[in-house]
Design a protein around this motif. Sequence first.
Motif, PDB file in Angstrom:
ATOM      1  N   ARG A  87       0.842  -1.203   0.000  1.00 25.75           N
ATOM      2  CA  ARG A  87       0.000   0.000   0.000  1.00 25.75           C
ATOM      3  C   ARG A  87       0.876   1.252   0.000  1.00 25.75           C
ATOM      4  N   ALA A  88       1.933   1.263   0.815  1.00 24.91           N
ATOM      5  CA  ALA A  88       2.829   2.421   0.872  1.00 24.91           C
ATOM      6  C   ALA A  88       3.539   2.643  -0.466  1.00 24.91           C
ATOM      7  N   LEU A  89       3.965   1.571  -1.109  1.00 20.97           N
ATOM      8  CA  LEU A  89       4.606   1.695  -2.419  1.00 20.97           C
ATOM      9  C   LEU A  89       3.626   2.219  -3.464  1.00 20.97           C
ATOM     10  N   LEU A  90       2.413   1.681  -3.468  1.00 22.14           N
ATOM     11  CA  LEU A  90       1.400   2.133  -4.421  1.00 22.14           C
ATOM     12  C   LEU A  90       1.072   3.602  -4.179  1.00 22.14           C
ATOM     13  N   ASP A  91       0.967   4.005  -2.927  1.00 24.06           N
ATOM     14  CA  ASP A  91       0.714   5.418  -2.609  1.00 24.06           C
ATOM     15  C   ASP A  91       1.846   6.304  -3.119  1.00 24.06           C
ATOM     16  N   ARG A  92       3.090   5.843  -2.988  1.00 29.03           N
ATOM     17  CA  ARG A  92       4.232   6.640  -3.461  1.00 29.03           C
ATOM     18  C   ARG A  92       4.180   6.835  -4.960  1.00 29.03           C
ATOM     19  N   ALA A  93       3.873   5.781  -5.698  1.00 27.31           N
ATOM     20  CA  ALA A  93       3.777   5.894  -7.153  1.00 27.31           C
ATOM     21  C   ALA A  93       2.626   6.827  -7.542  1.00 27.31           C
ATOM     22  N   THR A  94       1.508   6.693  -6.875  1.00 32.44           N
ATOM     23  CA  THR A  94       0.346   7.546  -7.165  1.00 32.44           C
ATOM     24  C   THR A  94       0.659   9.005  -6.848  1.00 32.44           C
ATOM     25  N   ASP A  95       1.307   9.249  -5.729  1.00 33.62           N
ATOM     26  CA  ASP A  95       1.704  10.619  -5.380  1.00 33.62           C
ATOM     27  C   ASP A  95       2.637  11.209  -6.442  1.00 33.62           C
ATOM     28  N   HIS A  96       3.565  10.392  -6.930  1.00 31.14           N
ATOM     29  CA  HIS A  96       4.477  10.838  -7.988  1.00 31.14           C
ATOM     30  C   HIS A  96       3.694  11.226  -9.242  1.00 31.14           C
ATOM     31  N   ALA A  97       2.751  10.380  -9.631  1.00 26.42           N
ATOM     32  CA  ALA A  97       1.954  10.665 -10.827  1.00 26.42           C
ATOM     33  C   ALA A  97       1.193  11.986 -10.661  1.00 26.42           C
TER      34      ALA A  97
END
Length: 171
Positions: A97-107
Amino acid sequence: MTYAIRATVQTDTALLPAVEQSAGRRFRDAPGLEWIADEDNMAPARHAELMREGTSWVAADGDDAPVGFIACERRGGALHICEFAVNEALHGHGVGRALLDRATDHARAHGMSAVTLTTFRDLAWNQPYYARRGFVTVTPVGDQPLAVTLRDEIRFGLPGKRRCAMVLTLN
């Protein structure tokens, strides 16, 4: 234990295939997909390429060793998740979840309109997981990038009827 989410660095790239191999063990319990557990993983060179693009992140333990990663690429106005893996022992602990959130935040921070991926429809840690995170299953057609990806996956040997494309639209 908490894990730091940080950009992938060069020394990580040789370690990430082992993380993917650990995560892939879960397929041993997926009828008809057991063979995936023994397949090749994303090559360190591909990890390095995505690292240079600035679209790859790791979850690192207290010793700064990678225990999970999300490797993405820019596709037009979207960020596409190419590979996403967390050590098998850490499934269900919020690392993914933390990794997915990081990628989404980057996008979002880079003005992208969406995050995209392809996955299995019928595995709890695939399509249902992403749906709970706001992704919507779509049916790409023609030469749309997700349609091409799905066709490539079928050529690789993945069962097309079990695969789907998903999109998280960003505001």
